[in-house]
Design an enzyme around this catalytic site. Structure first.
Site, PDB file in Angstrom:
ATOM      1  N   GLU B  98     -11.223   4.058  10.071  1.00  0.00           N
ATOM      2  CA  GLU B  98     -12.588   4.283  10.553  1.00  0.00           C
ATOM      3  C   GLU B  98     -12.826   3.638  11.914  1.00  0.00           C
ATOM      4  O   GLU B  98     -13.657   4.091  12.702  1.00  0.00           O
ATOM      5  CB  GLU B  98     -13.540   3.687   9.514  1.00  0.00           C
ATOM      6  N   ASP B 118      -2.854   3.009   9.596  1.00  0.00           N
ATOM      7  CA  ASP B 118      -3.568   3.856   8.637  1.00  0.00           C
ATOM      8  C   ASP B 118      -2.732   5.102   8.370  1.00  0.00           C
ATOM      9  O   ASP B 118      -2.076   5.632   9.262  1.00  0.00           O
ATOM     10  CB  ASP B 118      -4.948   4.240   9.193  1.00  0.00           C
ATOM     11  N   ASP B 149       2.369   4.292   6.436  1.00  0.00           N
ATOM     12  CA  ASP B 149       2.079   3.466   5.270  1.00  0.00           C
ATOM     13  C   ASP B 149       1.955   2.013   5.729  1.00  0.00           C
ATOM     14  O   ASP B 149       2.881   1.461   6.355  1.00  0.00           O
ATOM     15  CB  ASP B 149       3.230   3.635   4.282  1.00  0.00           C
ATOM     16  N   ASP B 168      -8.033  -3.844   4.665  1.00  0.00           N
ATOM     17  CA  ASP B 168      -9.224  -2.978   4.638  1.00  0.00           C
ATOM     18  C   ASP B 168      -8.835  -1.693   3.926  1.00  0.00           C
ATOM     19  O   ASP B 168      -8.859  -0.605   4.480  1.00  0.00           O
ATOM     20  CB  ASP B 168      -9.668  -2.702   6.082  1.00  0.00           C
TER      21      ASP B 168
END
Lengths: 327, 327, 327, 327
Positions: B98, B118, B149, B168
């Site tokens: 994000e 991510d 990964d 996160d």
């Protein structure tokens, strides 16, 4: 990647559109994606892909018609009046911006001129662009589309001009613009005057199930019966409307043969429609018998109805009319 | 006209997004419009405009963060670890596509290198494009974004490389990909090894309200305490997550001074962040005292917790983790 | 067979109680059974067994308190004021018919007299009968329960009579009866007058999360600060209220030491409560530090708040106050 | 005060009963109160007062019948078969524990013996006690109520014993007990054998709207047509079932005159029922014409249906059959 038809919500069995049928009854149906959305001067216009009913057209968040069953609704609205008239050449639609009503009318080879008056240009353009089944309808040279108030436009037409007039308007909701088009004054002063001899008027008439039919269906019937010599009420379950729906068909000529028998309905469909009987999914002679053979509860209410709708004494559907601001 | 940012549903106070918090508890929040939607190889990605929480990012239909309160969440995730470290230069983020976690990290002037891993390029591109507040983050030259990964990438890094590592990631849900990143093995063999001397690891740790905190918050705390000499649990209510949320911060150096007192937190914020104390909305010294001063119920559960999460004995959140497939 | 405690709905994971938190945010929680239900002159009173929150008490369909977390709420309401007072002997509760507030007050061994005034006898009798935890409370000889208007009764008391006054009233909702009890006039003319020297007033103050705290929490704080020399605001997440909740504690004596430090809170709990520290589930010195260490967002709003609530300029919660007609 | 009939929830327009019609379509209807509730060995039994449909009977949380429209359903189930038989003296009901089916049968003066077999004594007792309209039914000396498996009991009867057999059973849902009673084997080996010469069998046949009628309505019709020389399908909208509902009536004698014309139906109602035409709310000759005059969509599906239901090749409704475990 985004669906090329618009925003996609694949996982969204958890996005729900809520329809408040009554204060104490809600439907929620899953929304798969928002296909298209616009805002007009009058209302919001959306096309959604839903789980249970396929593509649905919403005006101000209210379901107008659904891919899964709009043909049932529109065949019931249009063909009985068209078939009972001996030779319908000139037709007028109050509302109908979606195009489906016009689509059904134009299947009749006798039609020479179809005037359709809807207040909202955005809805018309939206539907012409996005409703595949109605694309050709808007291009038909017999169609004259006028963006204006349907009542004013009908008033301006020549007396005795139309063989069939079709009311495809929002339900009479309180504060809504359409209630005047469900009154004795409108029927007497405008509709009846503009019908040619032998002309037929038909109007959608709100929910007509065994529990809800007295809201507006029976008052509209009673009101028409105070103006026209013959009125035929009929009804059919429409799944996406969450109830049976009603229509009333009124004859300027009290001697007209109606309702027509099974064979005659079937013969006229075969003879008069482009594509013959293959043109219709739902309606034929037997279906017509079914929708006009009302049960004892509804017949009793029709007989007992006293309320004549006038400007001074209107009646409103509970505020949740399915058909919305589209006149 | 359609909203230029995408499909608009102005009248749609009747379009609801349903979040099933538990089997027996649902939230419905109104959706005003679908702003953007894409589908990646891993998940559906949507940005909605909602009534109660402003713009919300959904992955597979689950709320990830909301404009109304994402800063509260991300300030809690990032700044305590960054501020407790004397001089954080190299930072690693597991997940975080994000961009908000990176945005907060990059406020620290000491940071020279930020590696963010991510799995989903589509999410990263989507957020770079559509989340106004994170646009600059993705362009910051200190950021190295790797699509892969997170566990594999972290494993491949030099031992002792990072001052701060931030988890996160999606909650450990059954069948989900992330549960391995909440185990003793991962913490011992990978996270601890890659931390530099004095390094700090922090991970989001699921719901932490008085009713739900034993689902994963206390087991994660217990698991980290079996690997690291010092662990600080803390929690804060996040309205759009429908509960308090928890984090655990683990220190490689058991002698580290933690938690820091109010004044020292405030001083470091002022000195080290671009923009000083004005850079943060929620967090400061007093807020830090608040989120670490846990109530008696939660402290009792932390003390009594026996469950160490391992590959062989994982624990899963009830299947409704708010944070979702984003590793 | 029917559950002997009342009607049972075993299969009814499909019966939902809907709480409209805001116009655009709804909670639905599953109802397992309706345990008891009565109707008073003022409101409907129900006790339901729910899935997520155990037994819940509803007044007019609004959740008042839930078995799962009512102790968190009531410990926060009662004990800070009781503990900050050096020796509370006489206590007055405005509202509180449920009995839980009184239950917490009566844990303090110093209390000699507790006057509780609730408008609704049916609620009091219902809770005495059906809330197991509160049965003994209603029998405590120190409790004087008066069924009347709390404001009128407090006005009739001697000036300087009470050591602690507790406001356990419905939120100030428009058209509701309680808004006067959240005004400068009430605080100045009645509450302050009836407090003994060194007396403390505490009131529930509505939602206090990062998004909702300016609705009534900060105005109540500002209003109290215009009347009392010292006011301490604090807040805690209550799961069944779907948000953090706020309280404001006001001191007649501006020199009072407050907030008390961790150790002193713990010492007083141990010394003064029947059962010592074992008497409380949630509150102790550290928890007290947590609930009073407000985050930067809320502190900023408190500092900026200008609105003093008066009869002439009240402020109403958005109409969805959790606490309901119970004064 | 509590409603003397049970728990009352006056303010509870916010208590909703959710019926999942399909995965992607939900109804929520408001619940005013839980009137009665019991738990049998087979299922939960509840009687609720609802907003839109009056009192509703639920089995395992599924609506069985509603005060607002149960007469429409039961008149459609019972009277066509009873009226088409020249002189029905002996009648058998599979299921029907609610008592409404028996109530309608016993209106026929010709009936000498009515055997009703339901598996669940608790349901029968509950309905005898709590359904005002059916109280006398259970006391009628012509009724022989047997608590047992309907299939086993019917099998044990003499061959050629009954003039009319009525299937008032749960829909064939996967894993449910009733699917065998919708198979060719049951119809051939048991039902047909137990019918006297000229006997008639009728069974409820699931949803029959334009969208759902192929789920079980047309397969049941096809299956009966493989066993009986004449089968008449018919359907009617039932508001509380959220769709049209279907029935199939099968004749042992292929020469029987059916469907009867309007006048003959009306004459037989007048002559044969206690109370004459006043005994029925919904059904008469015209209504009978309406429910048997199927639309073109449904007729097309009936003609095209290939699926004969057998033990080896059953078909299940989507798992959401309205009629539930009651055999």
């Amino acid at each position: 990647m985004a669906d090329e038809n618009g925003a996609k919500l694949m996982g969204a069995k958890r996005l729900w559109l809520e329809e408040e049928i009554q204060d104490d009854l809600r439907w929620l149906y899953s929304v798969k994606s928002i296909l298209h959305a616009e805002v007009s001067d009058f209302q919001d216009v959306e096309l959604l892909e839903t789980g249970p009913f396929g593509k649905v057209l919403l005006l101000d968040g209210k379901l107008q018609s659904a891919g899964a069953d709009e043909r049932v609704y529109h065949e019931c609205l249009v063909h009985p009046a068209m078939l009972h008239h001996p030779n319908p050449k000139k037709v007028f639609i109050c509302g109908g911006g979606e195009g489906s009503t016009a689509r059904e009318v134009l299947k009749h080879k006798s039609v020479e001129k179809l005037v359709m008056v809807d207040i909202d240009k955005v809805v018309c353009d939206f539907c012409e662009k996005h409703l595949e089944d109605n694309k050709d309808t808007f291009k038909d040279p017999r169609l004259e589309l006028i963006i204006d108030d349907a009542k004013a436009q009908l008033e301006d037409q020549e007396d005795g001009e139309f063989d069939v007039i079709i009311g495809d308007l929002a339900d009479p909701v309180f504060g809504g613009p359409c209630y005047q088009l469900y009154t004795q004054e409108f029927y007497e002063n405008i509709v009846k005057a503009k019908l040619a001899p032998g002309g037929i008027f038909v109007t959608q008439s709100g929910p007509a199930g065994v529990l809800a039919h007295t809201e507006v269906f029976t008052p509209i019937n009673r009101t028409l019966a105070s103006v026209f010599p013959k009125v035929i009420p009929y009804l059919q379950h429409i799944p996406s409307f969450a109830d049976c729906w009603g229509w009333n068909m009124a004859f300027k000529d009290g001697e007209a043969q109606a309702p027509l028998p099974v064979d005659e309905i079937d013969r006229r469909i075969q003879d008069r429609l482009s594509g013959g009987s293959g043109a219709l999914q739902f309606m034929d002679g037997v279906a017509w018998t079914g929708v006009t053979s009302l049960n004892k509860i509804v017949r009793g209410s029709l007989e007992g109805e006293q309320h004549i709708l006038t400007i001074a004494s209107p009646k409103f559907i509970h505020g949740k009319g399915v058909k919305q601001v589209n006149f």
